[in-house]
Design a protein around this motif. Structure first.
Motif, PDB file in Angstrom:
ATOM      1  N   LEU A 174      99.162 -10.052 137.206  1.00 28.33           N
ATOM      2  CA  LEU A 174      99.782  -8.793 136.794  1.00 28.33           C
ATOM      3  C   LEU A 174     100.680  -8.242 137.888  1.00 28.33           C
ATOM      4  CD1 LEU A 174      96.629  -7.065 135.271  1.00 28.33           C
ATOM      5  CD2 LEU A 174      98.331  -8.436 134.059  1.00 28.33           C
ATOM      6  N   GLN A 175     101.782  -7.634 137.459  1.00 21.17           N
ATOM      7  CA  GLN A 175     102.678  -6.932 138.386  1.00 21.17           C
ATOM      8  C   GLN A 175     102.436  -5.434 138.252  1.00 21.17           C
ATOM      9  OE1 GLN A 175     106.344  -8.522 136.854  1.00 21.17           O
ATOM     10  NE2 GLN A 175     106.464 -10.119 138.407  1.00 21.17           N
ATOM     11  N   MET A 176     102.340  -4.757 139.401  1.00 18.47           N
ATOM     12  CA  MET A 176     102.013  -3.328 139.431  1.00 18.47           C
ATOM     13  C   MET A 176     103.276  -2.496 139.651  1.00 18.47           C
ATOM     14  SD  MET A 176      98.706  -3.484 139.022  1.00 18.47           S
ATOM     15  CE  MET A 176      98.094  -1.882 139.491  1.00 18.47           C
ATOM     16  N   TYR A 177     103.500  -1.505 138.772  1.00 27.64           N
ATOM     17  CA  TYR A 177     104.671  -0.627 138.851  1.00 27.64           C
ATOM     18  C   TYR A 177     104.199   0.811 139.055  1.00 27.64           C
ATOM     19  CZ  TYR A 177     107.286  -4.549 136.834  1.00 27.64           C
ATOM     20  OH  TYR A 177     107.864  -5.787 136.621  1.00 27.64           O
ATOM     21  N   TYR A 213     110.438  -0.388 129.578  1.00 32.71           N
ATOM     22  CA  TYR A 213     110.735  -1.390 130.608  1.00 32.71           C
ATOM     23  C   TYR A 213     112.217  -1.738 130.587  1.00 32.71           C
ATOM     24  CZ  TYR A 213     110.631  -5.760 133.250  1.00 32.71           C
ATOM     25  OH  TYR A 213     110.869  -6.762 134.168  1.00 32.71           O
ATOM     26  N   ASN A 214     112.832  -1.749 131.776  1.00 32.77           N
ATOM     27  CA  ASN A 214     114.226  -2.165 131.966  1.00 32.77           C
ATOM     28  C   ASN A 214     114.219  -3.544 132.601  1.00 32.77           C
ATOM     29  OD1 ASN A 214     116.865  -2.588 133.124  1.00 32.77           O
ATOM     30  ND2 ASN A 214     117.257  -0.404 132.823  1.00 32.77           N
ATOM     31  N   GLN A 215     114.602  -4.553 131.807  1.00 32.59           N
ATOM     32  CA  GLN A 215     114.495  -5.928 132.273  1.00 32.59           C
ATOM     33  C   GLN A 215     115.503  -6.234 133.383  1.00 32.59           C
ATOM     34  OE1 GLN A 215     114.703  -8.757 129.101  1.00 32.59           O
ATOM     35  NE2 GLN A 215     114.232 -10.505 130.400  1.00 32.59           N
ATOM     36  N   GLU A 216     116.698  -5.660 133.302  1.00 33.70           N
ATOM     37  CA  GLU A 216     117.728  -5.946 134.304  1.00 33.70           C
ATOM     38  C   GLU A 216     117.308  -5.456 135.687  1.00 33.70           C
ATOM     39  OE1 GLU A 216     121.410  -4.337 133.030  1.00 33.70           O
ATOM     40  OE2 GLU A 216     121.588  -5.661 131.267  1.00 33.70           O
ATOM     41  N   LYS A 217     116.762  -4.254 135.744  1.00 35.94           N
ATOM     42  CA  LYS A 217     116.367  -3.680 137.035  1.00 35.94           C
ATOM     43  C   LYS A 217     114.915  -3.985 137.396  1.00 35.94           C
ATOM     44  CE  LYS A 217     119.536   0.275 136.789  1.00 35.94           C
ATOM     45  NZ  LYS A 217     119.631   1.767 136.852  1.00 35.94           N
ATOM     46  N   ASP A 218     114.155  -4.534 136.434  1.00 36.64           N
ATOM     47  CA  ASP A 218     112.722  -4.795 136.638  1.00 36.64           C
ATOM     48  C   ASP A 218     112.003  -3.515 137.052  1.00 36.64           C
ATOM     49  OD1 ASP A 218     110.324  -6.165 136.732  1.00 36.64           O
ATOM     50  OD2 ASP A 218     110.604  -6.842 138.804  1.00 36.64           O
ATOM     51  N   ILE A 219     112.183  -2.482 136.252  1.00 35.52           N
ATOM     52  CA  ILE A 219     111.522  -1.193 136.502  1.00 35.52           C
ATOM     53  C   ILE A 219     111.017  -0.644 135.175  1.00 35.52           C
ATOM     54  CG2 ILE A 219     112.912  -0.616 138.541  1.00 35.52           C
ATOM     55  CD1 ILE A 219     114.566   1.224 136.681  1.00 35.52           C
ATOM     56  N   TYR A 220     110.108   0.347 135.269  1.00 33.87           N
ATOM     57  CA  TYR A 220     109.667   1.107 134.106  1.00 33.87           C
ATOM     58  C   TYR A 220     110.210   2.519 134.214  1.00 33.87           C
ATOM     59  CZ  TYR A 220     106.419  -2.124 131.845  1.00 33.87           C
ATOM     60  OH  TYR A 220     105.885  -3.168 131.144  1.00 33.87           O
ATOM     61  N   ILE A 221     110.638   3.091 133.098  1.00 37.36           N
ATOM     62  CA  ILE A 221     111.080   4.480 133.041  1.00 37.36           C
ATOM     63  C   ILE A 221     109.964   5.291 132.396  1.00 37.36           C
ATOM     64  CG2 ILE A 221     112.866   6.089 132.282  1.00 37.36           C
ATOM     65  CD1 ILE A 221     113.870   3.935 134.185  1.00 37.36           C
ATOM     66  N   CYS A 222     109.416   6.247 133.131  1.00 40.66           N
ATOM     67  CA  CYS A 222     108.295   7.042 132.613  1.00 40.66           C
ATOM     68  C   CYS A 222     108.812   8.125 131.681  1.00 40.66           C
ATOM     69  CB  CYS A 222     107.506   7.654 133.768  1.00 40.66           C
ATOM     70  SG  CYS A 222     108.311   9.064 134.558  1.00 40.66           S
ATOM     71  N   PRO A 223     107.957   8.810 130.906  1.00 39.59           N
ATOM     72  CA  PRO A 223     108.415   9.878 129.987  1.00 39.59           C
ATOM     73  C   PRO A 223     109.178  10.995 130.677  1.00 39.59           C
ATOM     74  CG  PRO A 223     106.175   9.220 129.464  1.00 39.59           C
ATOM     75  CD  PRO A 223     106.524   8.529 130.736  1.00 39.59           C
ATOM     76  N   ALA A 224     108.928  11.174 131.961  1.00 42.56           N
ATOM     77  CA  ALA A 224     109.646  12.232 132.693  1.00 42.56           C
ATOM     78  C   ALA A 224     110.997  11.760 133.202  1.00 42.56           C
ATOM     79  CB  ALA A 224     108.791  12.718 133.868  1.00 42.56           C
ATOM     80  N   ASN A 252     111.481   9.239 135.482  1.00 33.53           N
ATOM     81  CA  ASN A 252     111.396   8.647 136.810  1.00 33.53           C
ATOM     82  C   ASN A 252     111.274   7.122 136.710  1.00 33.53           C
ATOM     83  OD1 ASN A 252     111.401  11.167 138.224  1.00 33.53           O
ATOM     84  ND2 ASN A 252     109.265  11.445 137.568  1.00 33.53           N
ATOM     85  N   GLU A 253     111.771   6.454 137.760  1.00 29.54           N
ATOM     86  CA  GLU A 253     111.721   4.994 137.816  1.00 29.54           C
ATOM     87  C   GLU A 253     110.478   4.532 138.563  1.00 29.54           C
ATOM     88  OE1 GLU A 253     115.302   3.555 139.555  1.00 29.54           O
ATOM     89  OE2 GLU A 253     116.587   4.218 137.891  1.00 29.54           O
ATOM     90  N   LEU A 254     109.722   3.602 137.943  1.00 29.06           N
ATOM     91  CA  LEU A 254     108.539   3.014 138.582  1.00 29.06           C
ATOM     92  C   LEU A 254     108.889   1.597 138.996  1.00 29.06           C
ATOM     93  CD1 LEU A 254     105.765   4.161 136.059  1.00 29.06           C
ATOM     94  CD2 LEU A 254     106.891   5.469 137.875  1.00 29.06           C
ATOM     95  N   GLN A 255     108.873   1.340 140.327  1.00 29.44           N
ATOM     96  CA  GLN A 255     109.289   0.049 140.850  1.00 29.44           C
ATOM     97  C   GLN A 255     108.134  -0.966 140.855  1.00 29.44           C
ATOM     98  OE1 GLN A 255     110.081   2.932 142.592  1.00 29.44           O
ATOM     99  NE2 GLN A 255     112.209   3.005 141.869  1.00 29.44           N
ATOM    100  N   ASN A 256     108.519  -2.235 140.866  1.00 29.33           N
ATOM    101  CA  ASN A 256     107.560  -3.336 140.983  1.00 29.33           C
ATOM    102  C   ASN A 256     107.120  -3.419 142.438  1.00 29.33           C
ATOM    103  OD1 ASN A 256     106.112  -5.702 140.984  1.00 29.33           O
ATOM    104  ND2 ASN A 256     107.667  -6.921 139.952  1.00 29.33           N
TER     105      ASN A 256
END
Length: 480
Positions: free
Chosen positions: A364-367, A336-347, A349-353
């Motif tokens: 719950l917030q869905m990414y 999880y990247n708190q500044e951008k509010d995104i998740y970085i997957c193992p590949a 890629n950025e998963l947005q909120n």
């Protein structure tokens, strides 16, 4: 001629001390029990018959019977019948009870009818410890342990167990019916036919009982029924066996190893952390405490409630996703990247909120990233869905859980401290109980019994810390 030490003749006249007090040394724990109980306001604690009636046969003062029980549990004598015997032959009890000898029925009835008072007496002892400054910078370890109930496994039923019993009885009925048919065909009318008919009648009666039990089991919220002690439940123990028992929750101070608070449940540890923490805060009269527990207590709602109350919780998170067993990427691999509010997957890629939802009472917030997932070469390792993207759920207060985990990572000795603190009292109390179960049934009575065990444990612990003379002096100062 023997050179061994010789005893005195049994019929020799001996001049005994004139006072019973001469038999009890100054460092005898009974002196602490006497001072502690005499300083309690028994009527305000909830004990019955503190003020005696002016008519009728006089009864024993509650203080007398409370002293007897504290002494009994301190010396591994919990049975009312054994306590009665001790009052006739035990010099320490003769001193403590002033030579009173209540019968076992009176002793047993006191424990049964004064549950509220006994629990409050246990709390009063902790309050005395608090006034003695035993709880500063409070850190407590919370854990639960299974204690056997007065209910055997054959007298505990689940839907599957009731079904299995019914099937076995029906098979036995068919077996005896076949035997009776053979006897009729062969025109036999002997003792064996009569015996088969008797057994068949008993089996039919048993079948009706089991069907009645099956209906009651289905009506229970947890689909479980205990016949002897209705409040007890079949649970897994540490060795993965299953016993009909209670789950006793305790909170133990890491500094002095005193049991600050306790609670009796018939469920698992999950969901108990917040309620036990509140009991600790009330006992030590402060909100800012630190709570240690194992991963069996991890519940985000529970931990959030503790943090909101002003306490600090240190509870490790267990991995219950099962993704590794399925050959999929574990949630821990998504950063999880708190500044951008995104998740970085193992590949990478950025998963947005994308949106917010509510599941099981949690916001719950869905990414996710549909485009990146659709064309990803590692999709088979990420999700089993052929069309939908991998979705990551994040609780809106997850940052507080991450801060807690960071504190745990910075203090790796926390787990060792927790184990060393909370396991020992359980082992001591179970050793005092022996290889047996609770003597009483139902939540109220079992809570009374464990309160006596914990009061005795705390008393012995304080004697170890202060000594008998020191503890007597402290009690006298507080009671003045």
């Amino acid at each position: 001629m023997s050179h061994h030490i010789k005893g005195q003749g049994r019929h020799q006249i001996t001049l005994l001390p004139e006072a019973l007090d001469d038999f009890v040394t100054e460092d005898n724990p009974v002196r602490v029990i006497d001072i502690f109980v005499d300083g309690l306001q028994l009527d305000s604690l909830g004990f019955e018959r503190v003020a005696a009636k002016q008519t009728g046969r006089p009864g024993y003062h509650p203080a007398t019977l409370l002293k007897l029980y504290i002494y009994g549990y301190l010396n591994r004598i919990q049975s009312s019948r054994r306590l009665e015997k001790e009052t006739h032959r035990n010099v320490e009890l003769m001193w403590l009870l002033e030579r009173l000898t209540p019968d076992f029925k009176t002793i047993a009835d006191f424990r049964k009818t004064n549950g509220k008072g006994i629990k409050n007496a246990c709390k009063a002892f902790i309050d005395v410890c608090r006034q003695m400054q035993m709880f500063t910078d409070v850190i407590v370890a919370i854990d639960g342990s299974k204690f056997k109930a007065v209910n055997s496994k054959p007298n505990n039923f689940t839907p599957q167990k009731a079904k299995d019993h019914i099937e076995r009885v029906e098979q036995s009925i068919n077996k005896y019916l076949s035997k009776l048919d053979e006897s009729d065909k062969n025109s036999e009318n002997d003792a064996s036919s009569e015996l088969n008919a008797t057994k068949l009648a008993w089996l039919r009666k048993r079948l009706e009982e089991l069907k009645g039990i099956q209906k009651i089991v289905e009506q229970q919220p947890d689909k479980q029924l205990s016949l002897t002690d209705p409040d007890s439940r079949l649970m897994k123990t540490n060795n993965m066996n299953r016993q009909v028992c209670y789950n006793v929750q305790t909170a133990v101070d890491t500094k002095n190893h005193l049991i600050v608070a306790h609670k009796v449940t018939n469920t698992t540890d999950r969901g108990q952390l917040s309620s036990v923490t509140k009991l600790v805060q009330e006992a030590v009269d402060q909100k800012e405490i630190t709570v240690l527990a194992d991963k069996g207590y991890y519940s985000r709602g529970d931990i959030k409630e503790i943090l909101d109350s002003g306490a600090v919780a240190l509870v490790p998170k267990g991995d219950t996703s099962g993704a590794d067993r399925k050959g999929l990427y574990n949630l821990a691999l998504f950063k999880y990247n708190q500044e951008k509010d995104i998740y970085i997957c193992p590949a990478g890629n950025e998963l947005q909120n994308r949106f917010t939802t509510v599941e099981d009472g949690l916001e719950l917030q869905m990414y996710f990233n549909c485009i990146a997932c659709r064309d990803c070469s590692q999709r088979a390792k990420c999700t089993t869905s052929k069309s939908a993207a991998r979705r990551i759920r994040r609780w809106v207060h997850e940052s507080e859980m991450e801060n807690m985990q960071a504190k745990l990572d910075a203090a790796p000795q926390t787990a060792t401290i927790r184990k060393q603190t909370v396991e020992h009292p359980f082992g001591t109390i179970k050793m005092w109980m022996g290889a047996t179960h609770f003597l009483m049934r139902r939540f109220t009575n079992v809570s009374t019994e464990i309160s006596l065990h914990i009061l005795a444990y705390n008393l012995k612990r304080m004697i170890s810390i202060w000594g008998v003379a020191g503890l007597q002096m402290k009690f006298k100062e507080l009671y003045q």
